[in-house]
Design a protein around this motif. Structure first.
Motif, PDB file in Angstrom:
ATOM      1  N   HIS A  75      -2.824   6.407   4.462  1.00 20.61           N
ATOM      2  CA  HIS A  75      -3.392   7.611   5.062  1.00 20.61           C
ATOM      3  C   HIS A  75      -4.911   7.628   4.900  1.00 20.61           C
ATOM      4  O   HIS A  75      -5.646   7.946   5.848  1.00 20.61           O
ATOM      5  CB  HIS A  75      -2.780   8.871   4.426  1.00 20.61           C
ATOM      6  N   PHE A  76      -5.385   7.294   3.711  1.00 17.33           N
ATOM      7  CA  PHE A  76      -6.825   7.243   3.463  1.00 17.33           C
ATOM      8  C   PHE A  76      -7.475   6.214   4.392  1.00 17.33           C
ATOM      9  O   PHE A  76      -8.516   6.474   5.005  1.00 17.33           O
ATOM     10  CB  PHE A  76      -7.106   6.903   1.995  1.00 17.33           C
ATOM     11  N   LEU A  77      -6.838   5.039   4.506  1.00 18.92           N
ATOM     12  CA  LEU A  77      -7.354   3.997   5.382  1.00 18.92           C
ATOM     13  C   LEU A  77      -7.413   4.490   6.828  1.00 18.92           C
ATOM     14  O   LEU A  77      -8.415   4.307   7.519  1.00 18.92           O
ATOM     15  CB  LEU A  77      -6.478   2.744   5.287  1.00 18.92           C
ATOM     16  N   ALA A  78      -6.347   5.130   7.292  1.00 20.13           N
ATOM     17  CA  ALA A  78      -6.318   5.638   8.663  1.00 20.13           C
ATOM     18  C   ALA A  78      -7.424   6.666   8.889  1.00 20.13           C
ATOM     19  O   ALA A  78      -8.058   6.681   9.957  1.00 20.13           O
ATOM     20  CB  ALA A  78      -4.951   6.237   8.979  1.00 20.13           C
ATOM     21  N   SER A  79      -7.682   7.489   7.902  1.00 21.55           N
ATOM     22  CA  SER A  79      -8.753   8.489   8.014  1.00 21.55           C
ATOM     23  C   SER A  79     -10.120   7.817   8.138  1.00 21.55           C
ATOM     24  O   SER A  79     -10.937   8.197   8.976  1.00 21.55           O
ATOM     25  CB  SER A  79      -8.750   9.422   6.804  1.00 21.55           C
ATOM     26  N   GLY A 138       0.829  -1.194   0.000  1.00 19.21           N
ATOM     27  CA  GLY A 138       0.000   0.000   0.000  1.00 19.21           C
ATOM     28  C   GLY A 138       0.866   1.248   0.000  1.00 19.21           C
ATOM     29  O   GLY A 138       1.901   1.307   0.667  1.00 19.21           O
ATOM     30  N   THR A 139       0.440   2.233  -0.741  1.00 15.90           N
ATOM     31  CA  THR A 139       1.172   3.498  -0.785  1.00 15.90           C
ATOM     32  C   THR A 139       0.877   4.302   0.477  1.00 15.90           C
ATOM     33  O   THR A 139      -0.080   4.017   1.207  1.00 15.90           O
ATOM     34  CB  THR A 139       0.756   4.326  -2.009  1.00 15.90           C
ATOM     35  N   GLY A 140       1.678   5.309   0.705  1.00 10.84           N
ATOM     36  CA  GLY A 140       1.438   6.194   1.840  1.00 10.84           C
ATOM     37  C   GLY A 140       0.069   6.838   1.757  1.00 10.84           C
ATOM     38  O   GLY A 140      -0.619   6.991   2.769  1.00 10.84           O
ATOM     39  N   ALA A 141      -0.330   7.203   0.556  1.00 11.36           N
ATOM     40  CA  ALA A 141      -1.641   7.825   0.367  1.00 11.36           C
ATOM     41  C   ALA A 141      -2.766   6.832   0.704  1.00 11.36           C
ATOM     42  O   ALA A 141      -3.770   7.218   1.323  1.00 11.36           O
ATOM     43  CB  ALA A 141      -1.798   8.334  -1.061  1.00 11.36           C
TER      44      ALA A 141
END
Length: 105
Positions: A68-72, A62-65
């Motif tokens: 990040h989306f998942l964490a959000s 998974g990319t950082g983006a």
């Protein structure tokens, strides 16, 4: 689920400016039924999101983006599930206060 005297229920949505919304009733009215449906949807979505998180994190590609989306989304979901737990916990506490024999073995 037993219904009794009117109780205050925290609803699974907020009002303007993010302020909590409540309904007063015995749990059988239209708003209470709508709240039950929304809570069910929120819990189902949390379950789906956990499955997605398991897959993304197990893949390790998974990319950082994406992370990040998942964490959000996980943060939003956790906030909703916490609100459901608070609402249900408060109702259980209120029901126990109304029926002291309920907690006896």
């Amino acid at each position: 689920m037993e219904h009794g005297p009117d109780m205050i229920r925290l609803l699974p949505w907020t009002g303007s400016e993010g302020k909590p919304c409540y309904v007063i009733g015995d749990g059988t009215g239209y708003v209470s039924r709508m709240a039950d449906d929304i809570e069910s949807i929120q819990l189902d979505m949390a379950d789906d999101l956990l499955g997605h998180a398991d897959s993304l994190l197990a893949d390790r590609k998974g990319t950082g983006a994406e992370v990040h989306f998942l964490a959000s989304r996980l943060t939003e979901s956790l906030r909703e599930v916490k609100r459901v737990a608070e609402s249900r916990g408060a109702r259980l506490g209120a029901a126990a206060e109304l029926d002291p024999d309920r907690n006896r073995p």
